[in-house]
Design a protein around this motif. Structure first.
Motif, short mmCIF file in Angstrom:
data_model
loop_
_atom_site.label_atom_id
_atom_site.label_comp_id
_atom_site.label_asym_id
_atom_site.label_seq_id
_atom_site.Cartn_x
_atom_site.Cartn_y
_atom_site.Cartn_z
N ALA A 276 -4.82 4.95 2.80
CA ALA A 276 -4.07 3.92 2.09
C ALA A 276 -4.69 3.67 0.72
CB ALA A 276 -4.07 2.62 2.90
N ARG A 277 -3.83 3.40 -0.23
CA ARG A 277 -4.30 2.99 -1.55
C ARG A 277 -3.39 1.86 -2.01
NH1 ARG A 277 -1.93 5.41 -6.23
NH2 ARG A 277 -3.97 5.32 -7.23
N PRO A 278 -3.96 0.83 -2.63
CA PRO A 278 -3.14 -0.32 -3.02
C PRO A 278 -2.26 0.02 -4.21
CG PRO A 278 -5.41 -0.65 -3.69
CD PRO A 278 -5.40 0.60 -2.89
N HIS A 279 -0.96 -0.21 -4.09
CA HIS A 279 0.01 0.01 -5.14
C HIS A 279 0.00 1.45 -5.62
CE1 HIS A 279 0.37 -4.30 -5.15
NE2 HIS A 279 -0.90 -4.42 -5.39
N GLY A 280 0.70 1.69 -6.70
CA GLY A 280 0.59 2.95 -7.40
C GLY A 280 1.33 4.11 -6.80
N SER A 281 1.20 5.22 -7.46
CA SER A 281 1.92 6.42 -7.11
C SER A 281 1.25 7.13 -5.93
CB SER A 281 1.97 7.36 -8.31
OG SER A 281 0.67 7.70 -8.73
N ILE A 282 1.97 8.07 -5.36
CA ILE A 282 1.42 8.91 -4.30
C ILE A 282 0.45 9.90 -4.95
CG2 ILE A 282 1.95 10.62 -2.55
CD1 ILE A 282 4.75 9.25 -2.36
N GLN A 283 -0.74 9.95 -4.42
CA GLN A 283 -1.77 10.83 -4.95
C GLN A 283 -2.06 11.94 -3.93
OE1 GLN A 283 -3.47 10.46 -8.05
NE2 GLN A 283 -1.76 9.05 -8.40
N ILE A 284 -2.28 13.15 -4.44
CA ILE A 284 -2.57 14.26 -3.53
C ILE A 284 -4.06 14.53 -3.40
CG2 ILE A 284 -0.33 15.31 -4.05
CD1 ILE A 284 -1.84 17.41 -5.70
N ILE A 285 -4.86 13.80 -4.17
CA ILE A 285 -6.31 13.98 -4.10
C ILE A 285 -6.90 12.92 -3.19
CG2 ILE A 285 -8.45 13.99 -5.42
CD1 ILE A 285 -6.78 14.84 -7.86
N PRO A 286 -7.63 13.32 -2.16
CA PRO A 286 -8.19 12.33 -1.22
C PRO A 286 -9.02 11.25 -1.88
CG PRO A 286 -8.42 14.55 -0.34
CD PRO A 286 -7.94 14.70 -1.74
N PHE A 287 -9.73 11.61 -2.95
CA PHE A 287 -10.62 10.65 -3.62
C PHE A 287 -9.88 9.40 -4.06
CE2 PHE A 287 -14.31 9.37 -5.91
CZ PHE A 287 -13.86 8.78 -7.08
N GLY B 198 3.13 11.74 1.58
CA GLY B 198 2.84 10.38 1.15
C GLY B 198 4.11 9.57 1.04
N ILE B 199 3.97 8.25 1.14
CA ILE B 199 5.13 7.38 1.07
C ILE B 199 4.76 6.07 0.40
CG2 ILE B 199 4.72 6.48 3.42
CD1 ILE B 199 7.83 6.41 3.72
N ARG B 200 5.63 5.62 -0.50
CA ARG B 200 5.41 4.36 -1.19
C ARG B 200 6.09 3.22 -0.45
NH1 ARG B 200 6.26 4.11 -7.39
NH2 ARG B 200 4.94 2.30 -7.00
N TRP B 201 5.91 2.02 -0.94
CA TRP B 201 6.43 0.81 -0.28
C TRP B 201 7.95 0.86 -0.15
CZ3 TRP B 201 9.93 -2.34 -2.79
CH2 TRP B 201 10.11 -2.08 -4.16
N TYR C 86 0.81 -1.21 0.00
CA TYR C 86 0.00 0.00 0.00
C TYR C 86 0.85 1.26 0.00
CZ TYR C 86 -4.17 -2.75 0.82
OH TYR C 86 -5.21 -3.63 0.69
N THR C 87 0.42 2.21 -0.81
CA THR C 87 0.93 3.58 -0.72
C THR C 87 0.13 4.28 0.37
OG1 THR C 87 1.62 3.67 -3.02
CG2 THR C 87 1.12 5.76 -1.94
N MET C 88 0.84 4.94 1.27
CA MET C 88 0.21 5.57 2.42
C MET C 88 0.29 7.09 2.29
SD MET C 88 -0.75 2.91 4.04
CE MET C 88 -1.34 3.66 5.57
N GLY C 89 -0.77 7.74 2.73
CA GLY C 89 -0.81 9.20 2.68
C GLY C 89 -1.28 9.78 4.00
N THR D 40 6.87 12.15 -0.70
CA THR D 40 6.67 13.49 -1.22
C THR D 40 5.85 14.29 -0.21
OG1 THR D 40 5.98 14.76 -3.17
CG2 THR D 40 4.54 12.96 -2.48
N TYR D 41 5.97 15.62 -0.27
CA TYR D 41 5.39 16.49 0.74
C TYR D 41 4.67 17.68 0.10
CZ TYR D 41 8.58 13.97 3.81
OH TYR D 41 9.25 12.98 4.50
#
Length: 123
Positions: free
Chosen positions: A97-108, A50-53, A32-35, A58-59
């Motif tokens: 948390a979002r599974p895999h993928g890049s750090i996203q800045i949009i909550p959705f 946010g932080i990836r595996w 999971y990518t965590m934000g 990024t901030y």
């Protein structure tokens, strides 16, 4: 699937520090990518960090140089170290948390959310 639970919020004077923790039990936490997001009264929820595996992070510009995000995959935990706190940092802080993928800045774009922890910075 993970269910984040935040802790570590509180009241601190301007210039002080706090460390937030977010535990997200699950067998595949490292996938999971965590934000970290925050929401002040009357404002929209905004991206903080946010932080990836692989620990790529990024901030938001407003916290660069003051906040540090980290994770311990063995403990299913992500941290947000907050230094040089300002009154404008006052908000409810959420872990997502979002599974895999890049750090996203949009909550959705995050699938799982904690209930938040209050951070109040007094002047």
């Amino acid at each position: 699937q993970v269910q984040p639970v935040e802790s570590g919020g509180g009241l601190v004077q301007a210039g002080g520090s706090l460390r937030l923790s977010c535990v997200a039990p699950g067998r595949t936490f490292s996938d999971y990518t965590m934000g970290w997001f925050r929401q002040a009264p009357g404002k929209e929820r905004e991206f903080v960090a946010g932080i990836r595996w692989n620990n790529y992070s990024t901030y938001a510009d407003s916290v660069k140089g003051r906040f540090t995000v980290s994770r311990d995959n063995a403990k299913n935990t992500v941290y947000l170290q907050m230094n040089s706190l300002k009154p404008e940092d006052t908000a409810v802080y959420y872990c997502a948390a979002r599974p895999h993928g890049s750090i996203q800045i949009i909550p959705f774009n995050y699938d799982y959310w904690g209930h938040g922890t209050q951070v109040t910075v007094s002047s």
